[in-house]
Design an enzyme around this catalytic site. Sequence first.
Site: not given
Ligand code: F6P
Length: 380
Positions: A10, A115, A137-138, A180-182, A233, A277
């Site tokens: 990403g 990855g 970004i994670d 985000m952040g996985r 997330e 919300r």
């Molecule tokens: O690893 C960076 C990231 O933005 C994560 O925070 C997120 O879960 C994932 O990539 C989203 O991936 P994609 O761009 O394939 O939707």
Amino acid sequence: MKLGVLTGGGDCPGLNAVIRAVVKKAINDYDMSVIGFRDGYEGMILNNYITLDRKSVSGILSLGGTILGTSNRADPFNFPIMQKEEYIYLDRSSELVTNYERLGLDAIIAIGGDGTMAASARVAELGVNIVGVPKTIDNDLFGTDQTFGFDSAVVTATDAIDKIHTTAQSHHRVMIVEVMGRYAGWLAMASGLAGGGDIILIPEIPYDIDEVCNKIKERNRRGKNFSIVVIGEGAKPLGGKMVVSKIVENSPDVIRLGGISNQLAQQIEVLTHLECRVTILGHLVRGGSPTPFDRLLGTYFGCEAVRLASEKRYGRLVVLKGSDIDSIPLVDVAGKIRKVPFDSQMIQSALSLGISLGVATDQISMLMKETEKAEAVATE
Ligand code: F6P
């Protein structure tokens, strides 16, 4: 010497700062030549590249994204190809090696996350000289105190939380901001703290919905008739599961997370009778111009990667240790994720400030250990 550079996984702000530093240092300090592969390892497999000179990296320092393009589906050992409307997966690593040799390359600077680094460690075993540079970004890459891209994402998320604050106050609502952040809570913790969140929920600490609602009710009793919840997330309720938004079949990690905040909002409305919300920031935090910090970190990382290549110190990942730029073996990183630890400034400061992390304070340490153990068993 001749270097190849690629960006995988990403995207994030700061990738162009690294590419620029790699090209400029290689040319200015060592008189090397540089080519850039398009779309990560896919470009190396398909022999799709451009020559990078001073002109091609001029004016890109402040640009978000990557001028080379990227892909999170380009695993050379499991490369997806569409055949009769279905994907089949082939090991195309030998084509990559052939192109590397044919182009007369001495080393590859691979800029990516876990990855890309896992793939890079395997590519290195085939005799390709690789130096890795950690992005995401994670901020979850093992071995480095920080990845570039994280600071920019924290700034964007914090700005969003600041804006949500004013409307939360006006309407006396519970506002949930999902970031985000996985599987790691770095981005949620950092933006939650910086944005003055009242409750921060992260994947490392499964939350208790009653505890979350008690915090909101307690705030209302004190006359604070709005609350801001920042949630990563990958967060999940005690005994529950992460919310998967999408399965991307041809990606090394097929799971895409997202949407836990909708589940949380419904439960909060039922249990507190307060209006809730949801704002899911999603890919917004990956966009835009890199912060000065990320431009600097990217520049230092890029320069160090070229220095390592010039000394033929291959198979290494450039890292930040405290305020020093260092490097570690790539194989030490593959397959590992760095999570927010209990004794971190982030968690300890949040607790001192009375921010709820979704469970009773005396249970946090124990729950984090249990979650870590359960995840280790699941990945075995
Ligand atoms: O690893 C960076 C990231 O933005 C994560 O925070 C997120 O879960 C994932 O990539 C989203 O991936 P994609 O761009 O394939 O939707």
